[in-house]
Design an enzyme around this catalytic site. Structure first.
Site, PDB file in Angstrom:
ATOM      1  N   LYS A 129       0.341   0.366 -17.883  1.00  0.00           N
ATOM      2  CA  LYS A 129       0.780  -0.785 -18.682  1.00  0.00           C
ATOM      3  C   LYS A 129       1.280  -0.336 -20.049  1.00  0.00           C
ATOM      4  CE  LYS A 129      -2.342  -3.666 -20.355  1.00  0.00           C
ATOM      5  NZ  LYS A 129      -2.205  -3.578 -21.842  1.00  0.00           N
ATOM      6  N   ASP A 147       0.501  -7.288 -18.519  1.00  0.00           N
ATOM      7  CA  ASP A 147      -0.637  -7.710 -19.332  1.00  0.00           C
ATOM      8  C   ASP A 147      -1.184  -9.024 -18.784  1.00  0.00           C
ATOM      9  OD1 ASP A 147       1.083  -9.704 -20.156  1.00  0.00           O
ATOM     10  OD2 ASP A 147       1.242  -9.026 -22.218  1.00  0.00           O
TER      11      ASP A 147
END
Length: 204
Positions: A129, A147
């Site tokens: 991420k 997210d």
């Protein structure tokens, strides 16, 4: 693409203008010095499990200190600015300075997947991420930044998996890539539209 998926702001000219200005800003950052690139990487390290607004506040307060402060001084600066993970993140940042010289080549490389894997393998505090976030913020829009806001949005339409492993992250990312292809928008740009839909703002 599932016909039930709707992103109203895709057709909002004001929002589109805001987002594409941000896209050009990201592309400009990608052409910057290795020091600027490292500070952008630090932004993504600090944003993990906190927020983009908190990380931006740390950048504005500490600035070039991320490049040279000792671990103890950086820890103190983060703590004074009420950053939650001041111990571990100061350690991550100092240990990751050895990648500064590599950043321009990583950003310029046509092998975006390879650049992301290199970041995950060589930078403390960076997972898929965070690496995707960094690459998006320097003008590479191939990847999904999965997210909590994006995962919440995706879960409305598809069964998604928890991002607890590389395999799961890439599984979820493939879903997001298929969605973005259906809209004719790169994943890292579609992410900005969805983030705006979920939060009402675009930071970075």
């Amino acid at each position: 693409m599932d016909s039930l998926i709707s992103i109203p702001f895709l057709n909002d000219e004001s929002v589109r203008s805001t987002i594409y200005r941000k896209v050009e800003e990201f592309r400009s950052i990608g052409k910057s010095s290795k020091e600027v690139l490292f500070k952008e990487l630090v932004f993504c390290i600090l944003a993990a499990n906190t927020s983009a607004s908190m990380s931006l506040r740390m950048q504005e307060s500490i600035g070039d200190g991320f490049l040279y402060l000792s671990r103890d001084d950086l820890r103190k600066a983060l703590k004074e600015n009420k950053y939650r993970f001041y111990n571990v993140r100061s350690d991550f940042i100092v240990k990751s300075r050895n990648i500064i010289d590599d950043l321009p080549a990583l950003v310029a490389s046509p092998d975006h997947e390879g650049s992301r894997d290199y970041l995950v393998e060589n930078v403390y505090g960076i997972g898929y991420k965070e690496a995707s976030h960094f690459l998006r913020n320097v003008g590479i829009f191939d990847f999904a930044i999965l997210d909590k806001h994006i995962m919440k949005w995706m879960a409305q339409y598809y069964p998604v998996k928890k991002n607890t492993s590389r395999k799961n992250y890439l599984y979820n990312e493939e879903i997001f890539r298929n969605i973005s292809a259906g809209f004719g928008i790169e994943p890292g740009i579609l992410d900005l539209f969805i983030w705006y839909e979920e939060t009402g703002t675009v930071i970075k």
